[in-house]
Write an enzyme that holds these catalytic residues in place. Structure first.
Site, mmCIF file in Angstrom:
data_model
loop_
_atom_site.group_PDB
_atom_site.id
_atom_site.type_symbol
_atom_site.label_atom_id
_atom_site.label_comp_id
_atom_site.label_asym_id
_atom_site.label_seq_id
_atom_site.Cartn_x
_atom_site.Cartn_y
_atom_site.Cartn_z
ATOM 1 N N TYR A 40 5.492 -13.877 -14.414
ATOM 2 C CA TYR A 40 4.431 -12.965 -13.950
ATOM 3 C C TYR A 40 3.086 -13.377 -14.580
ATOM 4 O O TYR A 40 2.068 -13.471 -13.903
ATOM 5 C CB TYR A 40 4.810 -11.533 -14.332
ATOM 6 C CG TYR A 40 3.776 -10.484 -13.989
ATOM 7 C CD1 TYR A 40 3.447 -10.183 -12.667
ATOM 8 C CD2 TYR A 40 3.124 -9.751 -14.989
ATOM 9 C CE1 TYR A 40 2.505 -9.210 -12.355
ATOM 10 C CE2 TYR A 40 2.190 -8.777 -14.687
ATOM 11 C CZ TYR A 40 1.876 -8.506 -13.373
ATOM 12 O OH TYR A 40 0.944 -7.543 -13.069
ATOM 13 N N ALA A 100 0.821 -1.228 0.000
ATOM 14 C CA ALA A 100 0.000 0.000 0.000
ATOM 15 C C ALA A 100 0.851 1.272 0.000
ATOM 16 O O ALA A 100 0.331 2.353 0.238
ATOM 17 C CB ALA A 100 -0.931 -0.012 1.210
ATOM 18 N N ASN A 101 2.142 1.135 -0.242
ATOM 19 C CA ASN A 101 3.007 2.322 -0.186
ATOM 20 C C ASN A 101 3.194 2.998 -1.547
ATOM 21 O O ASN A 101 3.862 4.009 -1.656
ATOM 22 C CB ASN A 101 4.372 1.966 0.410
ATOM 23 C CG ASN A 101 5.125 0.995 -0.472
ATOM 24 O OD1 ASN A 101 4.513 0.197 -1.163
ATOM 25 N ND2 ASN A 101 6.436 1.071 -0.488
ATOM 26 N N GLY A 158 1.563 3.315 -5.987
ATOM 27 C CA GLY A 158 0.645 2.929 -7.068
ATOM 28 C C GLY A 158 -0.793 2.716 -6.618
ATOM 29 O O GLY A 158 -1.368 3.510 -5.856
ATOM 30 N N ILE A 159 -1.369 1.623 -7.092
ATOM 31 C CA ILE A 159 -2.795 1.339 -6.851
ATOM 32 C C ILE A 159 -3.055 1.098 -5.358
ATOM 33 O O ILE A 159 -4.061 1.536 -4.807
ATOM 34 C CB ILE A 159 -3.237 0.105 -7.681
ATOM 35 C CG1 ILE A 159 -3.001 0.354 -9.184
ATOM 36 C CG2 ILE A 159 -4.700 -0.220 -7.416
ATOM 37 C CD1 ILE A 159 -3.103 -0.905 -10.050
HETATM 38 N N1 LIG Z 1 0.294 -1.000 -13.181
HETATM 39 C C1 LIG Z 1 -0.227 -1.812 -14.092
HETATM 40 O O1 LIG Z 1 -0.225 -1.510 -15.294
HETATM 41 C C2 LIG Z 1 -0.834 -3.130 -13.689
HETATM 42 C C3 LIG Z 1 -1.428 -3.944 -14.681
HETATM 43 C C4 LIG Z 1 -1.990 -5.162 -14.317
HETATM 44 C C5 LIG Z 1 -1.944 -5.553 -12.986
HETATM 45 N N2 LIG Z 1 -1.360 -4.760 -12.045
HETATM 46 C C6 LIG Z 1 -1.319 -5.251 -10.660
HETATM 47 O O2 LIG Z 1 -1.711 -4.213 -9.774
HETATM 48 C C7 LIG Z 1 -1.073 -4.390 -8.510
HETATM 49 C C8 LIG Z 1 -0.433 -3.087 -8.058
HETATM 50 O O3 LIG Z 1 0.526 -2.686 -9.022
HETATM 51 P P1 LIG Z 1 1.050 -1.168 -9.180
HETATM 52 O O4 LIG Z 1 0.991 -0.838 -10.609
HETATM 53 O O5 LIG Z 1 0.366 -0.276 -8.217
HETATM 54 O O6 LIG Z 1 2.603 -1.359 -8.833
HETATM 55 P P2 LIG Z 1 3.591 -0.692 -7.762
HETATM 56 O O7 LIG Z 1 3.334 0.764 -7.627
HETATM 57 O O8 LIG Z 1 4.969 -1.140 -8.137
HETATM 58 O O9 LIG Z 1 3.162 -1.409 -6.415
HETATM 59 C C9 LIG Z 1 3.542 -2.711 -6.113
HETATM 60 C C10 LIG Z 1 3.593 -2.814 -4.604
HETATM 61 O O10 LIG Z 1 3.924 -4.162 -4.275
HETATM 62 C C11 LIG Z 1 4.886 -4.100 -3.246
HETATM 63 N N3 LIG Z 1 5.662 -5.311 -3.160
HETATM 64 C C12 LIG Z 1 6.388 -5.931 -4.117
HETATM 65 N N4 LIG Z 1 7.012 -7.000 -3.601
HETATM 66 C C13 LIG Z 1 6.665 -7.069 -2.293
HETATM 67 C C14 LIG Z 1 6.995 -7.931 -1.223
HETATM 68 N N5 LIG Z 1 7.817 -8.963 -1.394
HETATM 69 N N6 LIG Z 1 6.451 -7.707 -0.016
HETATM 70 C C15 LIG Z 1 5.614 -6.653 0.185
HETATM 71 N N7 LIG Z 1 5.283 -5.773 -0.778
HETATM 72 C C16 LIG Z 1 5.814 -5.992 -1.998
HETATM 73 C C17 LIG Z 1 5.758 -2.907 -3.586
HETATM 74 O O11 LIG Z 1 6.512 -2.542 -2.454
HETATM 75 P P3 LIG Z 1 7.977 -1.827 -2.544
HETATM 76 O O12 LIG Z 1 7.695 -0.382 -2.715
HETATM 77 O O13 LIG Z 1 8.621 -2.164 -1.250
HETATM 78 O O14 LIG Z 1 8.679 -2.414 -3.726
HETATM 79 C C18 LIG Z 1 4.672 -1.908 -3.976
HETATM 80 O O15 LIG Z 1 4.125 -1.322 -2.836
HETATM 81 C C19 LIG Z 1 -0.079 -5.548 -8.704
HETATM 82 O O16 LIG Z 1 -0.648 -6.737 -8.216
HETATM 83 C C20 LIG Z 1 0.083 -5.623 -10.213
HETATM 84 O O17 LIG Z 1 0.425 -6.936 -10.645
HETATM 85 C C21 LIG Z 1 -0.802 -3.553 -12.368
#
Ligand SMILES: NC(=O)c1ccc[n+]([C@@H]2O[C@H](COP(=O)([O-])OP(=O)(O)OC[C@H]3O[C@@H](n4cnc5c(N)ncnc54)[C@H](OP(=O)(O)O)[C@@H]3O)[C@@H](O)[C@H]2O)c1
Length: 318
Positions: free
Chosen positions: A175, A11-12, A14-15
């Site tokens: 992935y 939750a830190n 993006g989404i």
């Molecule tokens: N953005 C897109 O286009 C897209 C498309 C399809 C699906 N999604 C899905 O949407 C969700 C959110 O993605 P987002 O785009 O918001 O990406 P994001 O901003 O990179 O957020 C991902 C989050 O996951 C955390 N994370 C990764 N590995 C972790 C671990 N081992 N333990 C705890 N936290 C961890 C990251 O923490 P750190 O900051 O510590 O790395 C970050 O807070 C994901 O499930 C992604 O697969 C996104």
């Protein structure tokens, strides 16, 4: 509206961050489950300020580590007592990165995106079952469309074995497989948890603009692609609002084991062998998911792998 306890992983940024803001603004208790306290605490403070809600908490948890998940769940239980909503948002998608295993010896993409959510839900199952409206949400991805091609299947070969030829490894493929496995778990868990009154949902995310921080995690050529995609993708708040709707709206109360699209419609399994026009329509649209998600043999295999790996790794970490 009843004040709910909501865990959001990752939750830190993006989404996940946008969702934490939405839930906090609506007056719910938000527990941000993040792996990096130093990076996440300023975000927690920002969300508290923005929302005026002082029930925004930060707890450390590394989604790729069985011991860390166990410790989070134990401390959650004693500290917060109740749980209504669990959002599995965190994911590993460091495209272009070399093969890597988690501390438990599990390929990192699968460990973070499949094994971690499975274990966490299992460990919190009893708390969830005490809520009168428990909901678990899996963040899915349209990357699973690759499985519309009937030749594609989940290969678990690299799950615990580093490939001899590094070129045969791809985070992108892992992935893709992990998000398909997560959808399979959605269907299976919904069946398993029916009697507990816990609803399980999956949301197909078509894309959300990636933060600078998220962009830096992927290798440079992937970063160029992501920057171009960012021009077309919706802001994280769009998907965060979908999380909110799925987890709180009455219209989803009687639904479980469903994969929802960006219009919050229930997606259906794709038709196979219906001709090229149907194939193209299915590939371009957001109405269907690959029928492979219902492949009983693979669903049971994924369930078995999750059960086995979390059991044996938990034993060795004690
Ligand atoms: N953005 C897109 O286009 C897209 C498309 C399809 C699906 N999604 C899905 O949407 C969700 C959110 O993605 P987002 O785009 O918001 O990406 P994001 O901003 O990179 O957020 C991902 C989050 O996951 C955390 N994370 C990764 N590995 C972790 C671990 N081992 N333990 C705890 N936290 C961890 C990251 O923490 P750190 O900051 O510590 O790395 C970050 O807070 C994901 O499930 C992604 O697969 C996104």
């Amino acid at each position: 509206m009843k004040q709910l306890n909501v865990i959001i992983t990752g939750a830190n940024s993006g989404i996940g961050k946008a969702a934490a803001i939405r839930f906090a603004k609506e007056g719910h208790t938000v527990i941000m489950a993040c792996r990096n306290r130093g990076k996440s605490e300023p975000v927690r403070a920002e969300i508290e300020n923005l929302s005026g809600n002082n029930r925004v908490h930060l707890e450390e948890m590394d989604m790729s580590s069985i011991a860390s998940i166990r410790s989070f769940c134990e401390s959650y239980r004693s500290k917060y007592k109740e749980l209504d909503i669990l959002i599995h948002n965190a994911a590993y998608f460091n495209h272009g990165a070399p093969y890597k295993q988690s501390v438990d010896g599990i390929e990192i993409t699968f460990a973070t995106n499949v094994i971690g959510p499975f274990l966490m839900t299992m460990l919190l199952r009893d708390l969830l079952s005490e809520s009168d409206d428990a909901r678990v949400l899996h963040a899915g991805s349209n990357i699973i469309k690759h499985f519309l091609n009937p030749k594609k299947e989940i290969d678990l070969e690299q799950l615990q074995n580093e490939p001899e030829d590094p070129r045969s490894h791809s985070v992108y493929i892992n992935y893709r497989n992990s998000k398909m496995a997560l959808l399979m778990l959605t269907f299976k868990m919904a069946e398993e948890f029916k009697e507990d009154g816990i609803n399980i949902y999956s949301l197909q995310i078509n894309g959300a603009t990636m933060s600078k921080d998220a962009l830096m995690k992927v290798k440079p050529h992937w970063r160029i692609i992501a920057r171009v995609q960012n021009l077309f993708f919706r802001p994280p708040e769009f998907t965060a609002n979908l999380y909110y709707e799925i987890c709180t709206s009455d219209r989803f109360r009687e639904l479980s084991g469903v994969h929802l699209n960006h219009k919050l419609e229930v997606m259906q399994p794709a038709k196979t062998g219906a001709g090229i026009i149907t194939d193209i329509k299915q590939g371009l649209g957001a109405d269907v998911y690959p029928a492979y998600a219902l492949n009983t043999g693979m669903v049971n295999k994924i369930w078995g792998v999750c059960s086995e790996l979390t059991k044996s790794a938990a034993e060795t970490s004690q």
